[in-house]
Design an enzyme around this catalytic site. Structure first.
Site, PDB file in Angstrom:
ATOM      1  N   CYS A  26      60.915  42.161  37.886  1.00  0.00           N
ATOM      2  CA  CYS A  26      61.627  42.078  36.616  1.00  0.00           C
ATOM      3  C   CYS A  26      61.118  43.194  35.723  1.00  0.00           C
ATOM      4  O   CYS A  26      60.657  44.219  36.212  1.00  0.00           O
ATOM      5  CB  CYS A  26      61.433  40.704  35.973  1.00  0.00           C
ATOM      6  SG  CYS A  26      59.712  40.328  35.582  1.00  0.00           S
ATOM      7  N   HIS A 598      28.578  37.832  46.376  1.00  0.00           N
ATOM      8  CA  HIS A 598      29.513  36.899  47.028  1.00  0.00           C
ATOM      9  C   HIS A 598      28.918  36.497  48.372  1.00  0.00           C
ATOM     10  O   HIS A 598      28.892  37.282  49.312  1.00  0.00           O
ATOM     11  CB  HIS A 598      30.871  37.569  47.222  1.00  0.00           C
ATOM     12  CG  HIS A 598      31.979  36.594  47.499  1.00  0.00           C
ATOM     13  ND1 HIS A 598      32.106  35.934  48.693  1.00  0.00           N
ATOM     14  CD2 HIS A 598      33.007  36.171  46.707  1.00  0.00           C
ATOM     15  CE1 HIS A 598      33.170  35.154  48.652  1.00  0.00           C
ATOM     16  NE2 HIS A 598      33.734  35.273  47.462  1.00  0.00           N
TER      17      HIS A 598
END
Length: 681
Positions: A26, A598
């Site tokens: 869009c 992580h």
């Protein structure tokens, strides 16, 4: 922006081309139907400097890229990666299968109207220009002549502009027929052809039906199947065109399955158009025309009778509606309001909401000290007050939450004024300050006054709140702007079960909390070394089996193949992010380094099993303090890779980041060294 690279990053982060069933865009967002959402690398998307935020709605995974860039990125996804190389039916089935019936319907309407909107907006703005040129009393008092009456040479210019502006609305069934047929899986050119038939010059123009009812114009009839069928056109009609095109596509696809070869090529279009044409004018068109009139009149009646309260409620919820994407369906309601002469009340309310969100973001721009947040707030706020709100909403206001709510209240007050003074739009356009040209001329002064009031309320309240209770949230947002961004949305994705409300931005679901400014030694403040949080083999980051880390998308660093033991702090600093699952930590050093640790690959799926966190967000830690105890056997037995990336997420603030790899480290060995930028002047 390197659009080709960004397109590659998107494809890689969402799990590759094979994981994208369909894609569209869009004005600001990439919209993708994802086959397996577990393959999305949310951390990589949130850390990407060119993205304003990500969220899921209506069965679509959406990435906010921004106006002017999103269409270029989309074209590169198509041309460079073959994103559209899935069958049309498969893509539509994937999209149709996601979400409930209501959300699928709204998504369908949005898919049809988004490609058509540029033509409607252009036509609407030109219509507004013509009205400015021809309106009496707009310049110089109530009795002042129009501009074309003052300067006769403007007459032909206004006439030409009016002719061009009306084209998109007069021939709207052609545009919708093409777009709808494409969405429904039919031949878009047949859709355009049936739309053309609905506005044929052989029919009475729909805008002249009032004159016909008054006896000022003659209605002619066909005598078909024992019925008298009025020869009336469907100019600017949305619902009849959608219904006719849907039936046409059903007929066409049914015939394609039963006719083959030359018979299919010759007979399918013929039979489709012939049957659909009869149905369009004999049954579908007349019935849906009445239904559309009832819908338009019903909405207008409800708004008129709810009065100020109706405007207030609509203004309050408009921005949340934008978050869900439901606002894409509004043109289907607005166009009949405009063309019927009633006037569009949705447009001015949308303008109030957009200006309010933009003003709140601009207040954050003046209050925040974080460069990334300041950049998002400045650009997003400016964009919002001129009609494009997604960057401001998703990148700033929802991130902090309270600016979003403040803007909602300001928009509600302005929208109550819209209802009180019956401010109406006469055309589609950019819903913001520049939207004044789309407002009925007599309402423009009140529209501008209400816009200014809304801007002042939203900006002032946000600015004041940010200077008092908002300080803690602002400080937390500053800390979270890099390492926190990379992981907080991952927490959102994990916390949200299927069917839950989607995360709308990187930090939306991680409630901000104040981070006290700790005191560190002078040595720590000038220490730009990251030491190993684990004992084990240090490897080059590109060897990590997660592409987002391996390609440095989250920042430069190293990977560690753990030998065992706990995870410890790599420097003196503050814990900025600590997951409840214990698998990832963001830290900010006394010298300003921001690091993400992580533990393992995809270990968030263990939901904390094997992890025992020893710190919380906001804790002050010294180098060597335990962050988490890990049961490495539990992780291995579950089948997860235990390789642990350690990356610097704010590399742009340093002259150089130098990782050291290919050696066996013990906790405390240097693995990354940063060089601060030289201070000049």
């Amino acid at each position: 922006m390197d659009h080709a690279k960004v397109a590659t990053d998107v494809v890689n982060a969402v799990g590759g081309v094979g994981n994208i069933s369909a894609a569209a865009h869009c004005a600001t967002r990439l919209r993708m139907v994802i086959a397996d959402e577990s393959k999305i690398d949310q951390a990589a998307l949130d850390a990407h400097e060119d993205f304003k935020g990500t969220f899921a709605a209506g069965g679509m995974f959406q990435i906010i890229v921004g106006p002017g860039d999103v269409d270029v990125v989309y074209r590169h996804m198509v041309s460079d990666h073959g994103v559209r190389e899935v069958s049309k039916d498969e893509a539509k089935e994937e999209a149709a299968a996601s979400g409930n019936l209501f959300s699928r319907f709204i998504k369908m309407i949005a898919d049809i109207f988004v490609p058509v909107l540029p033509a409607l907006i252009a036509g609407g703005l030109m219509m507004a220009i013509n009205n400015v040129l021809t309106a009496e009393g707009l310049f110089g008092g109530a009795d002042a002549p129009s501009l074309v009456n003052r300067w006769n040479w403007l007459t032909d210019y206004a006439s030409l502009i009016n002719m061009i502006s009306s084209a998109a609305f007069a021939f709207l069934p052609i545009l919708i027929g093409f777009s709808a047929a494409k969405r429904f899986g039919g031949n878009p050119y047949l859709g355009a052809a049936i739309g053309g038939a609905m506005v044929s010059s052989d029919l009475l123009n729909a805008w002249n039906t009032g004159a016909a009812l008054a006896g000022e114009a003659e209605v002619q009839y066909w005598h078909l199947l024992g019925m008298d069928v009025a020869k009336i056109g469907y100019q600017a009609q949305v619902i009849p065109t959608l219904a006719v095109t849907f039936v046409m596509c059903v007929i066409e696809k049914w015939l394609h399955k039963r006719l083959k070869g030359t018979a299919d090529f010759l007979l399918t279009p013929l039979i489709t158009m012939l049957v659909t044409g009869f149905l369009a004018f004999v049954t579908i068109g007349p019935v849906t025309r009445i239904a559309a009139e009832w819908l338009t009149n019903g909405i207008s009646w409800g708004y008129d009778h709810l009065g100020v309260f109706g405007g207030l409620i609509f203004g309050l919820v408009y921005s949340p509606i934008v978050v869900t994407g439901l606002h894409q369906s509004f043109p289907a309601v607005e166009i009949p309001l405009i063309t019927s002469g009633i006037g569009d009340f949705i447009f001015p309310i949308a303008s109030m909401a957009n200006v309010a969100q933009g003003a709140a973001a601009l207040a954050i721009f003046f209050k925040t000290r974080d460069k990334k947040m300041k950049g998002l707030a400045g650009a997003g706020g400016a964009s919002a007050v001129f009609g494009i709100t997604e960057p401001a909403i998703f990148g700033v206001n929802l991130r902090l939450k309270w600016p979003f709510f403040i803007a909602m209240v300001a928009a509600a007050i302005g929208s109550a004024g819209v209802a009180l003074f019956d401010v109406r739009g006469q055309a589609l356009g950019a819903a913001g300050f520049v939207g004044l040209v789309s407002i009925m001329p007599k309402h423009i002064p009140m529209y501008l006054l209400l816009e200014v009031i809304v801007f002042v309320l939203a900006f002032g309240a946000t600015f004041i709140y940010a200077g008092t209770r908002g300080k803690a949230d602002m400080a937390s947002a500053d800390v979270l702007s890099s390492a926190g961004d990379a992981v907080s949305s991952e927490a959102s994705a994990v916390a949200a079960a299927p069917g839950d409300a989607p995360a709308t931005s990187a930090a939306t679901s991680a409630a901000p909390a104040a981070v006290a400014a700790p005191e560190f030694s002078n040595e720590a403040a000038h220490d730009f070394t990251v030491t190993s949080p684990l004992a084990g083999r240090v490897i080059a980051l590109e060897s990590v089996k997660d592409e987002s880390f391996a390609r440095g998308m989250l920042g430069p660093g190293v990977g560690i193949e753990p030998a065992g033991g706990s995870v410890v702090a790599p420097f003196d600093g503050v814990v900025t992010v600590a997951f409840g699952t214990g698998h990832a930590y963001g830290l900010k050093s006394a010298s300003g380094l921001q690091v993400l640790i992580h533990v393992g690959m995809d270990t968030v799926k263990l939901d904390g099993k094997g992890f025992t966190a020893r710190v919380s967000k906001g804790d002050v830690v010294k180098r060597g303090d335990v962050l988490a105890d890990i049961d490495w056997d539990v992780i291995r037995e579950a089948g997860y890779d235990i390789t642990t990336p350690v990356v610097v997420t704010n590399k742009k603030k340093f002259e150089d980041i130098a990782p050291v790899a290919d050696f066996d480290a013990v906790q405390g060995d240097a693995i990354i060294t940063a060089t601060p930028k030289e201070v000049t002047g």
